[in-house]
Every structure is written in structure tokens, then in C-alpha cells.
Design a protein around this motif. Structure first.
Motif, PDB file in Angstrom:
ATOM      1  N   LEU A  25       0.852  -1.184   0.000  1.00  0.00           N
ATOM      2  CA  LEU A  25       0.000   0.000   0.000  1.00  0.00           C
ATOM      3  C   LEU A  25       0.889   1.234   0.000  1.00  0.00           C
ATOM      4  N   ARG A  26       0.729   2.087  -1.014  1.00  0.00           N
ATOM      5  CA  ARG A  26       1.531   3.299  -1.055  1.00  0.00           C
ATOM      6  C   ARG A  26       0.641   4.522  -1.196  1.00  0.00           C
ATOM      7  N   LEU A  27       1.167   5.664  -0.782  1.00  0.00           N
ATOM      8  CA  LEU A  27       0.387   6.889  -0.672  1.00  0.00           C
ATOM      9  C   LEU A  27      -0.197   7.336  -2.000  1.00  0.00           C
ATOM     10  N   THR A  28       0.607   7.375  -3.052  1.00  0.00           N
ATOM     11  CA  THR A  28       0.127   7.917  -4.328  1.00  0.00           C
ATOM     12  C   THR A  28      -1.021   7.083  -4.883  1.00  0.00           C
ATOM     13  N   ASP A  29      -0.919   5.764  -4.778  1.00  0.00           N
ATOM     14  CA  ASP A  29      -2.009   4.912  -5.260  1.00  0.00           C
ATOM     15  C   ASP A  29      -3.265   5.095  -4.411  1.00  0.00           C
ATOM     16  N   LEU A  30      -3.094   5.205  -3.101  1.00  0.00           N
ATOM     17  CA  LEU A  30      -4.240   5.401  -2.215  1.00  0.00           C
ATOM     18  C   LEU A  30      -4.950   6.716  -2.524  1.00  0.00           C
ATOM     19  N   LEU A  31      -4.187   7.767  -2.748  1.00  0.00           N
ATOM     20  CA  LEU A  31      -4.790   9.070  -3.048  1.00  0.00           C
ATOM     21  C   LEU A  31      -5.568   9.031  -4.361  1.00  0.00           C
ATOM     22  N   ARG A  32      -5.009   8.369  -5.369  1.00  0.00           N
ATOM     23  CA  ARG A  32      -5.725   8.271  -6.653  1.00  0.00           C
ATOM     24  C   ARG A  32      -7.035   7.498  -6.486  1.00  0.00           C
TER      25      ARG A  32
END
Length: 405
Positions: free
Chosen positions: A118-125
Motif C-alpha cells: 500500500l503506497r500513498l500515491t495509489d491510495l490518493l488516486r
């Protein structure tokens, strides 16, 4: 559970070569073997059987994941948020936000993590949209703000995305829930020194120095400042009363009688005590306050009376005051049980401030976003504007204080 982790020995020994910054931070953590999944508990990393099954690069990355949870004070901050929100606190969303931040930092620093990660950029998108996942997302987001944004705009999507990555809860609340973290200044210094060492070595987490927005904050919690303001407002200043003479006058009068001299001019005595802390709390329920922020205001309102012992008068308002009541000790079980039902409309502070001033409080606290007209009245009592974000322009009077987290 053992005194030191045998499972993590190889990964921790490899850290100085792989990442000097993480190696320095790991020295301040406690590392132990546990029976369950690998997780963080306070300043301790518990390494489970799942850790032993990983490759060395993945072990280094996962150890770094939990070291960063400790260094960034995620458990302590989770406990403080849980205390503020009460029953509204959502621990899995908080854990998702914390995992996304540390994983993003580790992946940008060149570390491997067990996949999928789980990474931030993917979660935000997946939750807040592509516009929130820019190249500077790691520097732009800190944990509490990310948690509140996900809770408000993307909780279901965040859970679905985390489930797709196979993310499990690995963080639990730490501490008593007090917003004051006495360890934060120490960890600020350790993090700064570790990143400087990593930057000098030219590898690992040190390459991200200045690009990690989620650093432990050594700020004074607003509740402590509130208690200080109350203490100053309620300083026991003697009041003069002609109903009782001053002790000095009694002595002078007795001496005059015994000496046959003239009676001294009467001096009134001083009255002390008898004052109880009284504060007036204006609660903004206008249309510009989202439901989650209103719930947050309710939790903060409960904390004001609970932590100061003050007689608290609530004035719920939008353009006018629509609810006024004195809140007793029974109102604080689990936070404010029922927030005012009237919602919507604009915001005007004039009537609320006038009614609050008539209560002769030691302090007026206004929980608001400051989006409204102030009116002509300047109250006699000091005013504290408690806001979730600092305004572009200050109000015409009073002190503005940003609610932590």
C-alpha cells in the motif's frame, strides 16, 4: 516473547549498509519476537513468524516500515486522535493512512517491501482523485490530515484499496490519549540527525530529507494553552469589600483606642475565593462546517469541561444563537451525546458574543472556521478562536489557536 528479536537480527545487521538513516533510528526502538503478525506497539517492533519467511531485502523494508511507525510517533498520535474523536474514531482508516505514508517513503528511498504494498500515491488516486496524488504528495500530507480527509471523502474506497493490497492492521493506539507527546522533541532531533547522516552517505531515507511531511510535531497541545488562559483569567485578585475591615485597620484602630488617639481612616478588607471557572463556548453549526468537523468540535467541547473542571455554557449558533445551556458533568460520558440539530445557513458571531458576554465568563472559546461576520461588539472577556485551519486574515480581536490534528 524474547528479550531481543532473533528473527530481525539479520535485517537489522544489514541496515547500516542499506540505509544509515534507518539504522540510526532503529537503535532507539525495541525489537522483540512475537507470536502474532509483525506489528508496532509503542516504541517496540514485534516480529512475527511471517517476518522470518521473507527475503532479506523484504525483511529490511518491513523492519524499516515499523521503525518509521515508531520514529514518526504513529502509535502515540493514533491514541491522541482516538481520545479526541471518541466513538467516531476509525482505527482501520488511521492505520491505512499511516501505512501508506511510511511505505511511500521507503519505496522512494529504494527499499523493497512485501508485495503488494500500500503506497500513498495509489491510495490518493483511489480515494481523493488524481489531483491529490501529485509528485510532492509525500511532502504535502501528514498523518492526521490524511486520516481526516479519507474519513470524510473516501473511507469505503480506502478500505477497498487496502483490502486489494492485502494490508492488515499493524498499529495500535499508544499512551493515555493526551495530545501532549513528551517524546516528540526527542524523536524530532533523532529523525533530523538520522536523515542528515543518510544524506551524507548518499543513500536510503536520507535522500528524502526535506520531502517527508509527516514528522513528529513538538507543539504544545491546544488544551494546555486553554488551561493556561483560564488560569490567567481566573487569577485570584483580591476584591475590596466595605463589609469587613482590613486587618491593618483593625490593628491601627486598636492601637488608637489604647493610646487615646484619633481613629484611623477606615480601610475595606480584601475578599478572596468563591470564584469558579466559567467559560462560554460558541459552537458554530453553520453550513460551512462539515458533519465530521462538527463532531470534532463536539469532542473538543467535551474535553474543555472535562479537563478544566470549568462551568461550561454552550451557545450553538449560525447567524443567531439557537441553543444555550449550561453543561453538567453528566453531559461528558462518551463526548457530547447529541449535537444541536439545526444545521445550515450562514455565520454571524455578533449575537453569540453578546450572549456569551452577558454570562461574565472568564473566557469565551469559539469553535468555528471563522467564515462569518464579527459584528461591532468586543466582549469584555478574552476570546479564543479555536479553528481547524488558520485563516488568511486574523479576526479583529482575540487569539486564534489551531486545533492539533
Amino acid at each position: 516473547m524474547q528479550g531481543h528479536s532473533s528473527r530481525a537480527r539479520r535485517a537489522l545487521a544489514h541496515l547500516p549498509d542499506a540505509d544509515p538513516a534507518l539504522a540510526a533510528l532503529a537503535l532507539w526502538c525495541t525489537h522483540r519476537d512475537g507470536d502474532g503478525p509483525t506489528c508496532t506497539r509503542g516504541d517496540t517492533v514485534l516480529y512475527g513468524p511471517d517476518f522470518a519467511a521473507l527475503s532479506l531485502p523484504e525483511q529490511v523494508g518491513l523492519a524499516g516500515h515499523h521503525v518509521l511507525h515508531v520514529a514518526l510517533r504513529h502509535g502515540r498520535r493514533m491514541g491522541a486522535m482516538a481520545a479526541r474523536q471518541g466513538d467516531a474514531f476509525t482505527p482501520d482508516i488511521y492505520n491505512i493512512a499511516a501505512d501508506a505514508l511510511v511505505n511511500e517513503a521507503l519505496l522512494q528511498a529504494g527499499h523493497a517491501l512485501p508485495r503488494p504494498a500500500l503506497r500513498l500515491t495509489d491510495l490518493l488516486r483511489a480515494t481523493l482523485g488524481p489531483q491529490a496524488a501529485g509528485p510532492d504528495a509525500l511532502a504535502a500530507w501528514e498523518l492526521d490530515r490524511l486520516y481526516l480527509a479519507l474519513l470524510r471523502d473516501g473511507a469505503a474506497a480506502a478500505r477497498a484499496h487496502a483490502d486489494a493490497q492485502g494490508t492488515a492492521r499493524d498499529l495500535s493506539p499508544d499512551g493515555t490519549g493526551d495530545a501532549m507527546d513528551s517524546g516528540a522533541p526527542d524523536w524530532q532531533g533523532r529523525l533530523a540527525q538520522a536523515l542528515a547522516a543518510g544524506r551524507a552517505a548518499g543513500r536510503g531515507l536520507g535522500l528524502l530529507a526535506g520531502r517527508i511531511g509527516d514528522a513528529p510535531a513538538a507543539r504544545t497541545p491546544w488544551e494546555r494553552l486553554l488551561r493556561g488562559l483560564l488560569a490567567r483569567a481566573l487569577t485570584d485578585t483580591p476584591r475590596r469589600s466595605h463589609a469587613r475591615p482590613a486587618r491593618r485597620w483593625l490593628a491601627m484602630d486598636a492601637h488608637a483606642h489604647s493610646a487615646g488617639g484619633p481613629a484611623p481612616v477606615f480601610e475595606p478588607g480584601a475578599l478572596r475565593g468563591g470564584l469558579r471557572a466559567r467559560i462560554a463556548v460558541g459552537l458554530d453549526t453553520s453550513g460551512s462546517i462539515p458533519d465530521d468537523v462538527l463532531a470534532r468540535f463536539g469532542a473538543e467541547l467535551a474535553g474543555i469541561a472535562g479537563r478544566t473542571g470549568a462551568e461550561t455554557h454552550l451557545l450553538a449558533f449560525d447567524e443567531t444563537v439557537h441553543l444555550q445551556r449550561c453543561l453538567g458533568p453528566g453531559d461528558w460520558s462518551g463526548g457530547l451525546p447529541r449535537l444541536p440539530a439545526r444545521r445550515g445557513g450562514g455565520t454571524a458571531f455578533g449575537e453569540m458574543l453578546a450572549q456569551a458576554d452577558r454570562l461574565s465568563p472568564a473566557l469565551i472559546v469559539v469553535l468555528t472556521d471563522l467564515d462569518g461576520g464579527f459584528g461591532a461588539l468586543r466582549p469584555a472577556a478574552p476570546v479564543l478562536w479555536a479553528v481547524t485551519a488558520l485563516p488568511a486574515a486574523p479576526p479583529p480581536f482575540g487569539r486564534v489557536l489551531e486545533l492539533a490534528g
